[in-house]
Each structure stands twice: as structure tokens, then as C-alpha cells.
Design a protein around this motif. Structure first.
Motif, mmCIF file in Angstrom:
data_model
loop_
_atom_site.group_PDB
_atom_site.id
_atom_site.type_symbol
_atom_site.label_atom_id
_atom_site.label_comp_id
_atom_site.label_asym_id
_atom_site.label_seq_id
_atom_site.Cartn_x
_atom_site.Cartn_y
_atom_site.Cartn_z
ATOM 1 N N LEU A 38 3.444 -1.857 -10.646
ATOM 2 C CA LEU A 38 4.207 -3.127 -11.260
ATOM 3 C C LEU A 38 3.952 -4.376 -10.936
ATOM 4 N N THR A 39 2.410 -4.234 -10.452
ATOM 5 C CA THR A 39 1.916 -6.115 -10.313
ATOM 6 C C THR A 39 0.410 -5.659 -10.700
ATOM 7 N N GLU A 40 -0.437 -7.195 -11.137
ATOM 8 C CA GLU A 40 -1.167 -7.679 -11.625
ATOM 9 C C GLU A 40 -2.343 -7.535 -9.928
ATOM 10 N N VAL A 41 -2.528 -6.250 -9.535
ATOM 11 C CA VAL A 41 -4.043 -6.271 -8.707
ATOM 12 C C VAL A 41 -4.982 -7.590 -8.927
ATOM 13 N N LEU A 42 -4.901 -8.679 -8.418
ATOM 14 C CA LEU A 42 -5.924 -9.355 -8.718
ATOM 15 C C LEU A 42 -7.094 -9.537 -6.937
ATOM 16 N N GLU A 43 -7.099 -8.260 -6.181
ATOM 17 C CA GLU A 43 -8.455 -8.196 -4.996
ATOM 18 C C GLU A 43 -8.517 -7.491 -4.331
ATOM 19 N N VAL A 44 -8.933 -6.445 -4.212
ATOM 20 C CA VAL A 44 -8.766 -5.632 -3.095
ATOM 21 C C VAL A 44 -10.075 -5.655 -1.800
ATOM 22 N N ILE A 45 -9.711 -6.350 -0.789
ATOM 23 C CA ILE A 45 -10.673 -6.608 0.207
ATOM 24 C C ILE A 45 -11.244 -5.813 1.146
ATOM 25 N N ARG A 73 -13.203 4.609 6.875
ATOM 26 C CA ARG A 73 -14.607 4.249 6.712
ATOM 27 C C ARG A 73 -14.173 2.528 6.820
ATOM 28 N N VAL A 74 -13.091 2.071 6.728
ATOM 29 C CA VAL A 74 -13.365 0.422 6.968
ATOM 30 C C VAL A 74 -12.277 0.091 7.869
ATOM 31 N N ARG A 75 -11.646 -0.876 8.423
ATOM 32 C CA ARG A 75 -10.727 -0.938 9.763
ATOM 33 C C ARG A 75 -9.401 -1.067 9.029
ATOM 34 N N GLY A 76 -9.591 -1.677 7.832
ATOM 35 C CA GLY A 76 -8.216 -2.831 6.930
ATOM 36 C C GLY A 76 -8.746 -2.949 5.697
ATOM 37 N N LEU A 77 -7.930 -3.162 5.095
ATOM 38 C CA LEU A 77 -7.604 -3.371 3.724
ATOM 39 C C LEU A 77 -6.998 -4.302 3.213
ATOM 40 N N GLN A 78 -7.326 -5.553 2.461
ATOM 41 C CA GLN A 78 -6.563 -6.369 1.673
ATOM 42 C C GLN A 78 -5.656 -6.640 0.328
ATOM 43 N N ILE A 79 -5.201 -6.510 0.032
ATOM 44 C CA ILE A 79 -4.490 -6.615 -1.267
ATOM 45 C C ILE A 79 -3.779 -7.510 -1.719
ATOM 46 N N ARG A 80 -4.757 -8.403 -2.836
ATOM 47 C CA ARG A 80 -3.883 -9.928 -3.183
ATOM 48 C C ARG A 80 -3.372 -9.484 -4.111
ATOM 49 N N TRP A 88 1.218 -12.525 -3.152
ATOM 50 C CA TRP A 88 1.374 -11.799 -2.030
ATOM 51 C C TRP A 88 -0.134 -11.317 -1.755
ATOM 52 N N TRP A 89 -0.311 -11.393 -0.057
ATOM 53 C CA TRP A 89 -1.291 -10.587 0.035
ATOM 54 C C TRP A 89 -1.174 -9.183 1.001
ATOM 55 N N ASP A 90 -1.461 -8.199 1.210
ATOM 56 C CA ASP A 90 -0.374 -7.221 2.017
ATOM 57 C C ASP A 90 -2.405 -6.839 2.973
ATOM 58 N N THR A 91 -2.247 -6.905 4.296
ATOM 59 C CA THR A 91 -2.552 -6.376 4.934
ATOM 60 C C THR A 91 -2.640 -4.515 5.445
#
Length: 111
Positions: A38-45, A73-80, A88-91
Motif C-alpha cells: 500500500l505504500t511507496e517504500v523510500l528507504e529501509v535503514i 542482527r540489528v537493534r532496530g529498523l527505520q522504514i521511510r 512517514w517514518w516508522d522505527t
């Protein structure tokens, strides 16, 4: 803004609203599905630490980010992403207390 209106200074610009919640594994799975469809994912950090990101590692896909997050393997993930005209930025961070994942969501309206 008209010519008579003074420009907004950074300290007068309101901060975007934050939304926080804890997601169970099923809801997290649905979130990834919704983001993909449903979205256009810009970045996965990927986040390596509380105050930093993983050093430049190239572009991750949503599924690669999901795998890193679920494997620990990572502490978290930010999806923009773009959705309904806003960015929107989801952490996402593991929540040891509930066994789920904490989500912090912020809407950015860049003018």
C-alpha cells in the motif's frame, strides 16, 4: 504565506506528532505486508545502536530489513515511506517486556 507574514523560525515550527505502540508478531507481519502493498517504500535503514544507524551498507529491501530485525542482527529498523501524500517514518525496535516490537511512527510533511 503573504509577504507581510514573518518567516517561521526553527524554534517556532511545531514538531510532528509521534505515535507509539507495541506490535505482536502477527501485527508486525501485517505491517510489513501493508507497507509492501500500500505504500511507496523510500528507504529501509538498520539501526545499530540507540543513537546511530548501521554504517553505510547500501540499500536494503523491505524483506531484507525484516529478516535482520527478526533475527536480532540489528537493534532496530527505520522504514521511510510515502502514503497518502505524506512521508512517514516508522522505527521498529524489539520490546523485551512484551516479546513484540515497539513502533514509533512520525509523519513528515515536507513543504
Amino acid at each position: 504565506m503573504s509577504e507581510q507574514d514573518p518567516p517561521q523560525s526553527p524554534e517556532k515550527t511545531p514538531l510532528p506528532d509521534l505515535q507509539q505502540s507495541v506490535l505482536d508478531p502477527e501485527t508486525l507481519s501485517q505491517l510489513f505486508s501493508d507497507l509492501s502493498e500500500l505504500t511507496e517504500v523510500l528507504e529501509v535503514i538498520p539501526k545499530a545502536a540507540a543513537q546511530g544507524y548501521v554504517p553505510e551498507c547500501g540499500t536494503l529491501t523491505l524483506e531484507e530489513g525484516r529478516a535482520l530485525l527478526l533475527s536480532g542482527r540489528v537493534r532496530g529498523l527505520q522504514i521511510r515511506y510515502q502514503y497518502q501524500g505524506s512521508q512517514w517514518w516508522d522505527t521498529l525496535l524489539p520490546d523485551a517486556q512484551s516479546g513484540g516490537f515497539r513502533i514509533v511512527r512520525i509523519q513528515h510533511d515536507f513543504a
